[in-house]
Scaffold this motif. Structure first.
Motif, mmCIF file in Angstrom:
data_model
loop_
_atom_site.group_PDB
_atom_site.id
_atom_site.type_symbol
_atom_site.label_atom_id
_atom_site.label_comp_id
_atom_site.label_asym_id
_atom_site.label_seq_id
_atom_site.Cartn_x
_atom_site.Cartn_y
_atom_site.Cartn_z
ATOM 1 N N ARG A 1 0.873 -1.174 0.000
ATOM 2 C CA ARG A 1 0.000 0.000 0.000
ATOM 3 C C ARG A 1 0.911 1.225 0.000
ATOM 4 O O ARG A 1 1.841 1.317 0.811
ATOM 5 N N ILE A 2 0.660 2.141 -0.913
ATOM 6 C CA ILE A 2 1.530 3.308 -1.101
ATOM 7 C C ILE A 2 0.918 4.505 -0.389
ATOM 8 O O ILE A 2 -0.257 4.837 -0.600
ATOM 9 N N ILE A 3 1.707 5.139 0.479
ATOM 10 C CA ILE A 3 1.225 6.274 1.280
ATOM 11 C C ILE A 3 2.158 7.462 1.080
ATOM 12 O O ILE A 3 3.380 7.346 1.259
ATOM 13 N N SER A 4 1.603 8.605 0.714
ATOM 14 C CA SER A 4 2.373 9.842 0.618
ATOM 15 C C SER A 4 2.280 10.604 1.934
ATOM 16 O O SER A 4 1.196 10.721 2.517
ATOM 17 N N LEU A 5 3.429 11.104 2.392
ATOM 18 C CA LEU A 5 3.437 12.034 3.521
ATOM 19 C C LEU A 5 3.638 13.418 2.932
ATOM 20 O O LEU A 5 4.685 13.719 2.356
ATOM 21 N N CYS A 6 2.612 14.224 3.053
ATOM 22 C CA CYS A 6 2.504 15.401 2.195
ATOM 23 C C CYS A 6 2.056 16.624 2.989
ATOM 24 O O CYS A 6 1.147 16.542 3.820
ATOM 25 N N ASN A 7 2.708 17.742 2.748
ATOM 26 C CA ASN A 7 2.254 19.050 3.231
ATOM 27 C C ASN A 7 3.075 20.096 2.491
ATOM 28 O O ASN A 7 4.299 20.007 2.464
ATOM 29 N N GLN A 8 2.399 21.069 1.872
ATOM 30 C CA GLN A 8 3.157 22.043 1.079
ATOM 31 C C GLN A 8 3.928 23.039 1.943
ATOM 32 O O GLN A 8 4.778 23.757 1.443
ATOM 33 N N LYS A 9 3.660 23.053 3.250
ATOM 34 C CA LYS A 9 4.447 23.894 4.145
ATOM 35 C C LYS A 9 5.673 23.112 4.611
ATOM 36 O O LYS A 9 5.567 21.946 4.964
ATOM 37 N N GLY A 10 6.823 23.765 4.597
ATOM 38 C CA GLY A 10 8.043 23.120 5.065
ATOM 39 C C GLY A 10 8.160 23.171 6.581
ATOM 40 O O GLY A 10 7.479 23.952 7.258
ATOM 41 N N GLY A 11 9.010 22.316 7.113
ATOM 42 C CA GLY A 11 9.301 22.353 8.540
ATOM 43 C C GLY A 11 8.193 21.878 9.446
ATOM 44 O O GLY A 11 8.085 22.312 10.593
ATOM 45 N N VAL A 12 7.342 20.955 8.938
ATOM 46 C CA VAL A 12 6.229 20.476 9.764
ATOM 47 C C VAL A 12 6.457 19.048 10.261
ATOM 48 O O VAL A 12 5.600 18.477 10.935
ATOM 49 N N GLY A 13 7.609 18.450 9.891
ATOM 50 C CA GLY A 13 7.905 17.109 10.385
ATOM 51 C C GLY A 13 7.621 15.996 9.397
ATOM 52 O O GLY A 13 7.487 14.835 9.794
ATOM 53 N N LYS A 14 7.538 16.329 8.093
ATOM 54 C CA LYS A 14 7.272 15.288 7.086
ATOM 55 C C LYS A 14 8.383 14.245 7.058
ATOM 56 O O LYS A 14 8.123 13.045 7.116
ATOM 57 N N THR A 15 9.626 14.716 6.933
ATOM 58 C CA THR A 15 10.743 13.779 6.800
ATOM 59 C C THR A 15 10.962 13.012 8.096
ATOM 60 O O THR A 15 11.188 11.790 8.088
ATOM 61 N N THR A 16 10.882 13.698 9.229
ATOM 62 C CA THR A 16 11.009 13.030 10.532
ATOM 63 C C THR A 16 9.962 11.934 10.674
ATOM 64 O O THR A 16 10.245 10.816 11.122
ATOM 65 N N THR A 17 8.731 12.245 10.263
ATOM 66 C CA THR A 17 7.658 11.256 10.347
ATOM 67 C C THR A 17 7.873 10.118 9.359
ATOM 68 O O THR A 17 7.656 8.947 9.691
ATOM 69 N N SER A 18 8.330 10.441 8.147
ATOM 70 C CA SER A 18 8.594 9.398 7.147
ATOM 71 C C SER A 18 9.639 8.414 7.663
ATOM 72 O O SER A 18 9.466 7.187 7.587
ATOM 73 N N ILE A 19 10.742 8.943 8.198
ATOM 74 C CA ILE A 19 11.836 8.098 8.692
ATOM 75 C C ILE A 19 11.366 7.212 9.837
ATOM 76 O O ILE A 19 11.563 5.984 9.840
ATOM 77 N N ASN A 20 10.724 7.820 10.816
ATOM 78 C CA ASN A 20 10.407 7.091 12.044
ATOM 79 C C ASN A 20 9.184 6.192 11.908
ATOM 80 O O ASN A 20 9.131 5.122 12.532
ATOM 81 N N LEU A 21 8.225 6.593 11.082
ATOM 82 C CA LEU A 21 7.097 5.703 10.811
ATOM 83 C C LEU A 21 7.581 4.482 10.023
ATOM 84 O O LEU A 21 7.173 3.349 10.312
ATOM 85 N N ALA A 22 8.458 4.697 9.058
ATOM 86 C CA ALA A 22 9.014 3.579 8.279
ATOM 87 C C ALA A 22 9.747 2.604 9.193
ATOM 88 O O ALA A 22 9.573 1.383 9.101
ATOM 89 N N ALA A 23 10.569 3.141 10.092
ATOM 90 C CA ALA A 23 11.335 2.289 11.012
ATOM 91 C C ALA A 23 10.403 1.555 11.973
ATOM 92 O O ALA A 23 10.628 0.374 12.295
#
Length: 277
Positions: free
Chosen positions: A24-46
């Motif tokens: 199942r493919i999930i996008s973590l998305c928000n057009q505003k920067g600095g809201v924790g997208k990458t942090t959430t992507s890394i830690n949710l994946a782990a």
């Protein structure tokens, strides 16, 4: 009661899977920067990998923060940019394993910033990423796409390829303002390009229970979005930048920390909601 004003739910530990795929493919998305997208992507994946899921994380941001945060080389190697342009045909050539068992990454670097210019004249340009991911979908249980902070062609590609969207939302007023525009964009994608896409939830990040502002923003999100606002809330902590410097998810860098436990709970909640197998 939890921070969202709802009774705290104890989400069960997900049962082991007897087989893997299709993802199942999930996008973590928000057009505003600095809201924790990458942090959430890394830690949710782990966290999902820790529960026995096979996870592929796609770095879809030219800044390459997800690649760096997982200690993956993104220079002089095949990247998502090469796959989009077709100079590399097989996504498996770009997949790199991480130190986290069950978690793989397709990296990105600054080259990706030129992708929109190259793709603009391509036939079915919004569906190129979907074609790339289709080739490896059967190898994984979930594919997470860490989108760049914009609503341009790359983000449209990510949403067109996805079954679901998770919106990380920092608990601050300016972050809240842009969510309506993002949801409008998702609805247009649903109408015109990808009828199966669904909203998997809004995850509140950078929450500080000591400030009235954080509490008011979170209350407003729950009031407007109801059950679409996930129960799990990610607090603000200096452990996140420390983990980034160490190039590790917080779930392995500081597994007993409250933030690590919050991401493990987020993984359980998404499984309980059916967003992940």
């Amino acid at each position: 009661m939890g921070p969202t004003g709802r009774p705290i739910t104890e989400f069960p530990v997900p049962a082991p899977l007897s087989s893997h795929g299709p993802a199942r493919i999930i996008s973590l998305c928000n057009q505003k920067g600095g809201v924790g997208k990458t942090t959430t992507s890394i830690n949710l994946a782990a966290a999902l990998a820790a529960y026995g899921r096979r996870v592929l994380a796609i770095d879809f941001d030219p800044q390459g923060a997800l690649s760096a945060g997982l200690g993956v080389n993104s220079h002089d190697v095949p990247t998502i940019y090469d796959l989009l342009l077709g100079s590399v045909k097989d996504p498996r050539e770009a997949i790199q394993h991480t130190e986290v068992d069950g978690l793989d990454v397709i990296p990105a670097n600054i080259d990706l910033s030129a992708a929109e210019v190259h793709l603009i004249n391509e036939v079915a340009r919004e569906q190129i990423l979907a074609g790339v991911l289709r080739k490896v979908s059967d190898d994984y249980d979930v594919i997470l796409i860490d989108c760049q902070p914009s609503l341009g062609l790359l983000t449209v590609n990510a949403l067109t390829a996805s079954h679901g969207v998770v919106i990380p939302l920092a608990c601050e007023f300016f972050a809240l303002r842009g969510v309506a525009l993002l949801i409008e964009t998702i609805e247009k994608i649903k109408d015109r390009l990808n009828p199966v896409i669904t909203m998997d939830g809004i995850i509140a990040t950078m929450f500080d229970s000591r400030t009235l502002h954080s509490r008011e923003v979170l209350d407003r999100v729950v009031e407007v979005f109801g059950d679409q606002c996930l129960e799990t809330v990610i607090g603000r902590t200096v452990k996140f930048p420390d983990a980034s410097v160490a190039a590790k998810p917080i779930t392995t860098f500081a597994p007993d920390h409250a933030a690590a436990k919050a991401y493990m709970q987020l993984a359980r909640e998404l499984v309980a909601r059916g967003a992940v197998a």
